[in-house]
Write a protein that holds these residues in place. Structure first.
Motif, mmCIF file in Angstrom:
data_model
loop_
_atom_site.group_PDB
_atom_site.id
_atom_site.type_symbol
_atom_site.label_atom_id
_atom_site.label_comp_id
_atom_site.label_asym_id
_atom_site.label_seq_id
_atom_site.Cartn_x
_atom_site.Cartn_y
_atom_site.Cartn_z
ATOM 1 N N PRO A 11 13.219 -93.340 42.717
ATOM 2 C CA PRO A 11 12.983 -92.800 44.052
ATOM 3 C C PRO A 11 14.014 -93.281 45.064
ATOM 4 O O PRO A 11 14.708 -94.275 44.853
ATOM 5 C CB PRO A 11 11.598 -93.347 44.398
ATOM 6 C CG PRO A 11 11.522 -94.644 43.655
ATOM 7 C CD PRO A 11 12.272 -94.416 42.370
ATOM 8 N N PHE A 46 5.856 -88.965 44.885
ATOM 9 C CA PHE A 46 7.021 -88.957 43.998
ATOM 10 C C PHE A 46 6.582 -89.194 42.555
ATOM 11 O O PHE A 46 6.994 -88.468 41.633
ATOM 12 C CB PHE A 46 8.024 -90.025 44.425
ATOM 13 C CG PHE A 46 9.150 -90.239 43.438
ATOM 14 C CD1 PHE A 46 10.270 -89.425 43.461
ATOM 15 C CD2 PHE A 46 9.073 -91.247 42.479
ATOM 16 C CE1 PHE A 46 11.300 -89.607 42.538
ATOM 17 C CE2 PHE A 46 10.101 -91.430 41.565
ATOM 18 C CZ PHE A 46 11.213 -90.609 41.596
ATOM 19 N N GLN A 98 6.905 -86.723 39.393
ATOM 20 C CA GLN A 98 7.688 -87.168 38.241
ATOM 21 C C GLN A 98 6.883 -86.999 36.954
ATOM 22 O O GLN A 98 7.420 -86.572 35.919
ATOM 23 C CB GLN A 98 8.088 -88.628 38.429
ATOM 24 C CG GLN A 98 9.022 -89.179 37.367
ATOM 25 C CD GLN A 98 9.414 -90.614 37.672
ATOM 26 O OE1 GLN A 98 8.569 -91.437 38.041
ATOM 27 N NE2 GLN A 98 10.693 -90.927 37.541
ATOM 28 N N ASN A 126 8.373 -82.225 45.601
ATOM 29 C CA ASN A 126 8.265 -83.585 46.131
ATOM 30 C C ASN A 126 9.089 -84.564 45.296
ATOM 31 O O ASN A 126 9.770 -85.446 45.834
ATOM 32 C CB ASN A 126 6.797 -84.041 46.142
ATOM 33 C CG ASN A 126 6.012 -83.437 47.283
ATOM 34 O OD1 ASN A 126 6.571 -83.112 48.327
ATOM 35 N ND2 ASN A 126 4.712 -83.264 47.086
ATOM 36 N N PHE A 127 9.010 -84.413 43.975
ATOM 37 C CA PHE A 127 9.784 -85.287 43.090
ATOM 38 C C PHE A 127 11.281 -85.126 43.354
ATOM 39 O O PHE A 127 12.001 -86.110 43.534
ATOM 40 C CB PHE A 127 9.461 -84.949 41.637
ATOM 41 C CG PHE A 127 10.417 -85.552 40.640
ATOM 42 C CD1 PHE A 127 10.540 -86.931 40.509
ATOM 43 C CD2 PHE A 127 11.196 -84.741 39.834
ATOM 44 C CE1 PHE A 127 11.420 -87.485 39.591
ATOM 45 C CE2 PHE A 127 12.083 -85.281 38.909
ATOM 46 C CZ PHE A 127 12.189 -86.659 38.798
ATOM 47 N N MET A 167 12.457 -86.519 46.840
ATOM 48 C CA MET A 167 12.489 -87.967 46.998
ATOM 49 C C MET A 167 13.210 -88.672 45.853
ATOM 50 O O MET A 167 13.101 -89.881 45.681
ATOM 51 C CB MET A 167 11.063 -88.494 47.163
ATOM 52 C CG MET A 167 10.432 -88.030 48.476
ATOM 53 S SD MET A 167 8.728 -88.580 48.751
ATOM 54 C CE MET A 167 7.799 -87.356 47.834
#
Length: 463
Positions: free
Chosen positions: A38, A50, A54, A312-313, A316
């Motif tokens: 991250p 995150f 992931q 989101n993954f 970030m």
């Protein structure tokens, strides 16, 4: 170390002896991946989102499951990670091609296309024209769910990719097919956070020098009459080989639908609605309205859809960490700038001052006012006849491509939009062809001494 060993694996310093005929690409840089983690400075909630993204990035999709986000009917692979795993989660095409195993997984009856090899790049196929002769350009998925144990009753056929060509380079086969390999996702949130004004200011900088070099990149946007795929708001798109996607959410949603055949709230319909091959309600991937809210003050990443979690993954995901500088790589950095590579591969740009992650109402410190050392201007440029793929996406024409960000290039295996080479020297020289904006730069590169050329390669493999 022998010349063969050097080609197979670079030393940590990237300083290698060049051949008598030219510079040598030492290959994928040795050592830790330095990527896949991250961004620095994430809040606890941002970290939770995150990690959730992931984990979902690595999920293996099947046709029917309790989550209702089913594979197919047509697909290229069954998880994000299979295409984005070099050198770690979020990267690019791995050395060992996972598509070979995916083709027959769960009893599927697929034939492995001629351009997919065990140690070749992950590739998707696009057709220039349809069977009626009209322009096409869309992805034609490699595989179908026919024969899988979780897809009883489905009987559809793979596309016809013949005649075959060179399976390693992907060249010389069916002239109607072009290929794309996965783009690395490291630092994608920083790229998303760069203001349009910063991209335009960089485009307008050093104009006289760029003009002399024949460089005239432009944003793939609805600006000055250049039409974009999603031109409703006229802002600059920046993701994908032709900078055709506006945001990471759009990027994730399109990939989920196109690469894995999972319909979602941005792409609600199945790409193939053949009766007998539809096993789930659509859209398959949606917000999870049934999740029990967490206690006050804690994060609840499970409520978001897969495409939001993927975004989101990526948003970030930290940029790659370069290798420590060496005398050779430092000289190469200077030469890289001197011959004009930086006119397209801009070393860095700044993100905006108030960037939110979407999981919070306050700006994210991890994304705001950050220096993105991306080595790209995020513009599309004419790359000439040698690299032209005949496909138009938005305002990017048949020979135009986004300047590929170079951060992390030291640990990439395959290069150029179609993965035709694993040799960085070849990739550089392929930039030169009739009509390419890079011709003058490559001419200057070719005039350098072998040692100076090697220093540039060492610099690139340090990134």
């Amino acid at each position: 170390m022998s010349a063969i060993a050097v080609v197979a694996l670079a030393t940590s310093s990237c300083d290698v002896a060049q051949t008598k005929t030219g510079p040598l690409d030492p290959g994928v840089r040795a050592g830790a991946a330095g990527a896949g983690g991250p961004l620095n400075g994430l809040t606890p909630d941002e970290t939770a989102f995150f990690q959730d993204g992931q984990a979902r990035f690595a999920d293996v999709e099947v046709v029917t499951n309790s989550a209702n986000n089913g594979l197919g009917p047509r697909f290229n692979s069954n998880q994000c990670l299979s295409c984005h795993s070099q050198p770690s989660s979020g990267g690019s095409s791995p050395l060992q091609n996972p598509l070979v195993a995916v083709a027959s997984l769960n009893g599927a009856k697929n034939t492995i296309p001629w351009f997919i090899t065990p140690t070749g790049p992950v590739r998707e196929a696009r057709f220039k024209h349809g069977s009626n002769g009209a322009k096409d350009g869309e992805v034609h998925d490699l595989f179908v769910i026919t024969g899988r144990s979780d897809a009883h009753g489905c009987n559809i056929a793979q596309p016809d990719f013949l005649p075959a060509g060179n399976p390693v380079t992907g060249r010389g086969g069916n002239p109607n097919i072009i290929f794309r390999i996965p783009t690395p996702l490291f630092g994608a949130g920083l790229i998303e956070a760069i203001p349009d004004s910063a991209i335009l200011a960089n485009m307008n900088s050093n104009k006289s020098e760029k003009s002399v070099m024949g460089i005239s990149g432009r944003p793939n946007a609805h600006l000055s009459g250049n039409v974009n795929v999603s031109a409703n708001d006229g802002t600059i798109t920046r993701f994908g080989w032709k900078a055709q996607n506006k945001s990471l959410l759009m990027f994730a949603a399109e990939a989920y639908n196109v690469e894995m055949g999972v319909s979602n709230q941005l792409f609600p319909q199945e790409r193939d609605e053949t009766p007998g091959c539809l096993f789930n309600a659509t859209p398959e991937d949606t917000l999870n309205f049934t999740t029990t809210p967490a206690a006050t003050g804690s994060s609840t990443p499970a409520v978001v859809s897969d495409i939001e979690a993927f975004a989101n993954f990526m948003r970030m995901l930290a940029p790659p960490t370069p290798a420590p500088a060496t005398p050779s790589s430092e000289k190469g950095r200077d030469a890289f700038a001197k011959i004009g590579c930086v006119h397209c591969h801009t070393p860095s740009m700044l993100t905006g001052s108030k960037i939110a992650t979407g999981s919070s109402t306050v700006p994210s410190a991890a994304l705001s006012n950050q220096t993105a050392n991306l080595y790209s201007d995020l513009l599309v440029h004419h790359m000439g006849k040698g690299l032209a793929d005949g496909i138009t996406q938005g305002g990017a024409g048949p020979d135009e491509f986004r300047t590929a960000p170079l951060w992390g290039v030291g640990q990439r295996v395959f290069f150029l939009h179609d993965g035709r080479t694993a040799n960085l020297v070849d990739a550089i020289r392929t930039h030169k062809s009739h009509g390419s904006e890079a011709n003058r730069v490559i001419e200057l590169f070719n005039r350098l001494s072998t040692q100076n050329q090697q220093e540039i390669i060492d610099f690139l493999r340090s990134l």
